[in-house]
Design an enzyme around this catalytic site. Structure first.
Site, PDB file in Angstrom:
ATOM      1  N   GLU A  61       0.818  -1.199   0.000  1.00  0.00           N
ATOM      2  CA  GLU A  61       0.000   0.000   0.000  1.00  0.00           C
ATOM      3  C   GLU A  61       0.860   1.261   0.000  1.00  0.00           C
ATOM      4  O   GLU A  61       0.601   2.201  -0.757  1.00  0.00           O
ATOM      5  CB  GLU A  61      -0.929   0.009   1.227  1.00  0.00           C
ATOM      6  CG  GLU A  61      -1.866  -1.183   1.287  1.00  0.00           C
ATOM      7  CD  GLU A  61      -1.306  -2.317   2.129  1.00  0.00           C
ATOM      8  OE1 GLU A  61      -2.072  -2.892   2.914  1.00  0.00           O
ATOM      9  OE2 GLU A  61      -0.099  -2.630   1.987  1.00  0.00           O
ATOM     10  N   CYS A  94       0.211   0.213   7.569  1.00  0.00           N
ATOM     11  CA  CYS A  94      -0.320   0.593   6.257  1.00  0.00           C
ATOM     12  C   CYS A  94      -1.590   1.427   6.406  1.00  0.00           C
ATOM     13  O   CYS A  94      -1.870   2.286   5.568  1.00  0.00           O
ATOM     14  CB  CYS A  94      -0.599  -0.650   5.426  1.00  0.00           C
ATOM     15  SG  CYS A  94       0.902  -1.503   4.903  1.00  0.00           S
ATOM     16  N   ALA A 166       6.408 -36.770  -9.052  1.00  0.00           N
ATOM     17  CA  ALA A 166       6.407 -37.056 -10.493  1.00  0.00           C
ATOM     18  C   ALA A 166       6.430 -38.570 -10.685  1.00  0.00           C
ATOM     19  O   ALA A 166       7.229 -39.273 -10.053  1.00  0.00           O
ATOM     20  CB  ALA A 166       7.608 -36.414 -11.169  1.00  0.00           C
ATOM     21  N   ARG A 195       9.294 -24.523  -6.686  1.00  0.00           N
ATOM     22  CA  ARG A 195      10.481 -24.361  -5.837  1.00  0.00           C
ATOM     23  C   ARG A 195      10.741 -22.876  -5.570  1.00  0.00           C
ATOM     24  O   ARG A 195      11.125 -22.491  -4.472  1.00  0.00           O
ATOM     25  CB  ARG A 195      11.684 -25.004  -6.525  1.00  0.00           C
ATOM     26  CG  ARG A 195      12.877 -25.254  -5.619  1.00  0.00           C
ATOM     27  CD  ARG A 195      13.994 -25.895  -6.411  1.00  0.00           C
ATOM     28  NE  ARG A 195      13.680 -27.249  -6.829  1.00  0.00           N
ATOM     29  CZ  ARG A 195      14.377 -27.940  -7.728  1.00  0.00           C
ATOM     30  NH1 ARG A 195      15.421 -27.374  -8.324  1.00  0.00           N
ATOM     31  NH2 ARG A 195      14.042 -29.162  -8.044  1.00  0.00           N
ATOM     32  N   LEU A 215      18.647 -28.823  -6.471  1.00  0.00           N
ATOM     33  CA  LEU A 215      17.552 -28.220  -5.709  1.00  0.00           C
ATOM     34  C   LEU A 215      17.606 -26.695  -5.689  1.00  0.00           C
ATOM     35  O   LEU A 215      17.205 -26.051  -4.727  1.00  0.00           O
ATOM     36  CB  LEU A 215      17.522 -28.783  -4.282  1.00  0.00           C
ATOM     37  CG  LEU A 215      17.242 -30.296  -4.212  1.00  0.00           C
ATOM     38  CD1 LEU A 215      17.339 -30.789  -2.779  1.00  0.00           C
ATOM     39  CD2 LEU A 215      15.874 -30.618  -4.803  1.00  0.00           C
ATOM     40  N   ARG A 218      16.246 -22.663 -11.380  1.00  0.00           N
ATOM     41  CA  ARG A 218      17.023 -22.361 -12.578  1.00  0.00           C
ATOM     42  C   ARG A 218      16.168 -22.020 -13.793  1.00  0.00           C
ATOM     43  O   ARG A 218      16.597 -21.261 -14.654  1.00  0.00           O
ATOM     44  CB  ARG A 218      17.930 -23.561 -12.932  1.00  0.00           C
ATOM     45  CG  ARG A 218      18.876 -23.947 -11.821  1.00  0.00           C
ATOM     46  CD  ARG A 218      19.805 -25.088 -12.219  1.00  0.00           C
ATOM     47  NE  ARG A 218      19.102 -26.314 -12.561  1.00  0.00           N
ATOM     48  CZ  ARG A 218      18.625 -27.177 -11.671  1.00  0.00           C
ATOM     49  NH1 ARG A 218      18.749 -26.931 -10.375  1.00  0.00           N
ATOM     50  NH2 ARG A 218      18.008 -28.278 -12.049  1.00  0.00           N
ATOM     51  N   LEU A 283       9.717 -40.869   1.888  1.00  0.00           N
ATOM     52  CA  LEU A 283       9.490 -39.645   2.652  1.00  0.00           C
ATOM     53  C   LEU A 283       8.203 -38.953   2.215  1.00  0.00           C
ATOM     54  O   LEU A 283       7.447 -38.442   3.053  1.00  0.00           O
ATOM     55  CB  LEU A 283      10.681 -38.704   2.511  1.00  0.00           C
ATOM     56  CG  LEU A 283      10.621 -37.413   3.336  1.00  0.00           C
ATOM     57  CD1 LEU A 283      10.364 -37.713   4.799  1.00  0.00           C
ATOM     58  CD2 LEU A 283      11.899 -36.601   3.165  1.00  0.00           C
ATOM     59  N   SER A 284       7.920 -38.938   0.924  1.00  0.00           N
ATOM     60  CA  SER A 284       6.659 -38.345   0.451  1.00  0.00           C
ATOM     61  C   SER A 284       5.474 -39.064   1.066  1.00  0.00           C
ATOM     62  O   SER A 284       4.506 -38.437   1.520  1.00  0.00           O
ATOM     63  CB  SER A 284       6.583 -38.414  -1.077  1.00  0.00           C
ATOM     64  OG  SER A 284       7.600 -37.650  -1.682  1.00  0.00           O
ATOM     65  N   ALA A 285       5.539 -40.400   1.127  1.00  0.00           N
ATOM     66  CA  ALA A 285       4.456 -41.177   1.713  1.00  0.00           C
ATOM     67  C   ALA A 285       4.311 -40.896   3.202  1.00  0.00           C
ATOM     68  O   ALA A 285       3.196 -40.901   3.747  1.00  0.00           O
ATOM     69  CB  ALA A 285       4.698 -42.667   1.483  1.00  0.00           C
TER      70      ALA A 285
END
Length: 320
Positions: A61, A94, A166, A195, A215, A218, A283-285
């Protein structure tokens, strides 16, 4: 709103511009949320569009009003994606900046979710005689999503967690032998955009040992000034010191963690608003099983060469 306010289509278009400006800075403003603001004349013409650039710098603002100094008399309405702050932090409130200017009306996208903030900017502006209104519908939803990571940290004490996975056409997360990736160029662009908007990347020591991933951001422009955190779940201390040193040289800030709760607490304490989980299947699981996720991005490679990948973005609220 007054009869002389900008017409609704102009308000909506100004909000889209403010949202676009704020999204471009997502991932660069922590511990503050990304915020965009547009200033309109009474006829709906846009005088300025600005976004908060980062902690310690002018809020959206104040920046937008400053950009209108040569057209001060034309300023009529502000549209801002987040309720103007009403407290002193690194910068003045603000609400104070708005009241010091000629604006007569303010449209707001989302209320400030921070429970530590006393008093609302909207209330102060309204009490001072300005016309104040909150948008509804898709613009309100977009504004809420923009600050969702900030709201998560403010109310739940942890960063917003995006899990990116993926898969090959046959359901594997493992690249073919000799390859590091298997998705399309468009999917790689998406991965780097995810990312870029994150304050931290979370991965596991197994991924480090298997791929030594860079990681870094780019494929898209990255406005972030501070080092991006790289949080590595490593219960057995397997991450090579050489990898950590190389990560620092790439502009990352790596850290090792023995468990997920400690990892998330460390990121939150450091001001991270969003963390991107880029890890292997195990780790995702673990994050999914613990219901520690807020958005899941699933990229599936097309079975036929040349066909586009399938991308599914699932908010946890809709998956529950």
């Amino acid at each position: 709103m007054t009869a002389l306010s900008p017409p609704p289509p102009a308000i909506a278009q100004a909000f889209r511009l403010a949202l676009e400006a704020a999204r471009a800075l997502a991932g660069a403003t922590a511990p503050n949320p990304p915020v965009g603001c547009a200033v309109l004349a009474a006829d709906g013409s846009v005088l300025a569009v600005e976004a908060h650039q980062g902690a310690g710098l002018p809020h959206a603002e104040a920046a937008a009003l400053a950009a209108c100094r040569d057209r001060w008399d034309a300023v009529h309405t502000l549209v801002v994606t987040l309720e103007p702050c009403n407290h002193h932090g690194r910068t003045p409130p603000c609400s104070q900046a708005i009241l010091a200017g000629p604006a007569r009306a303010v449209w707001i996208g989302a209320r400030d979710p921070n429970p530590a903030v006393e008093g609302g900017g909207a209330q102060r502006l309204s009490a001072a005689g300005l016309d104040v209104a909150f948008v509804v519908g898709p613009l309100a939803a977009e504004s809420a999503r923009l600050i969702a990571p900030f709201a998560m940290r403010a109310t739940q004490g942890r960063p917003w967690l995006t899990i990116k996975q993926a898969f090959t056409a046959d359901g594997s997360m493992i690249p073919p032998p000799g390859e590091r990736t298997f998705t399309s160029e468009a999917s790689l662009d998406l991965a780097h955009a995810l990312r870029r908007r994150a304050d931290a990347v979370i991965t596991g020591s197994g991924t480090i040992l298997a791929d030594a991933p860079l990681l870094t951001v780019r494929r898209v422009a990255d406005p972030r000034r501070a080092p991006r955190r790289l949080a590595i779940l490593d219960r057995r201390g397997r991450t090579p010191a050489a990898y950590l040193a190389a990560a620092r040289e790439r502009g990352l800030d790596p850290s090792l963690h023995a468990d997920i709760p400690a990892l998330l607490a460390d990121l939150a304490e450091g001001g991270a608003l969003e963390a991107l989980v880029e890890a292997g299947p195990t780790l995702s699981a673990a994050f999914l099983a613990a219901n520690l996720w807020d958005e899941r991005v699933v990229i599936t490679k097309a079975a036929r060469a040349g066909d586009p990948d399938t991308v599914e973005i699932v908010p946890r609220a809709k998956a529950a």
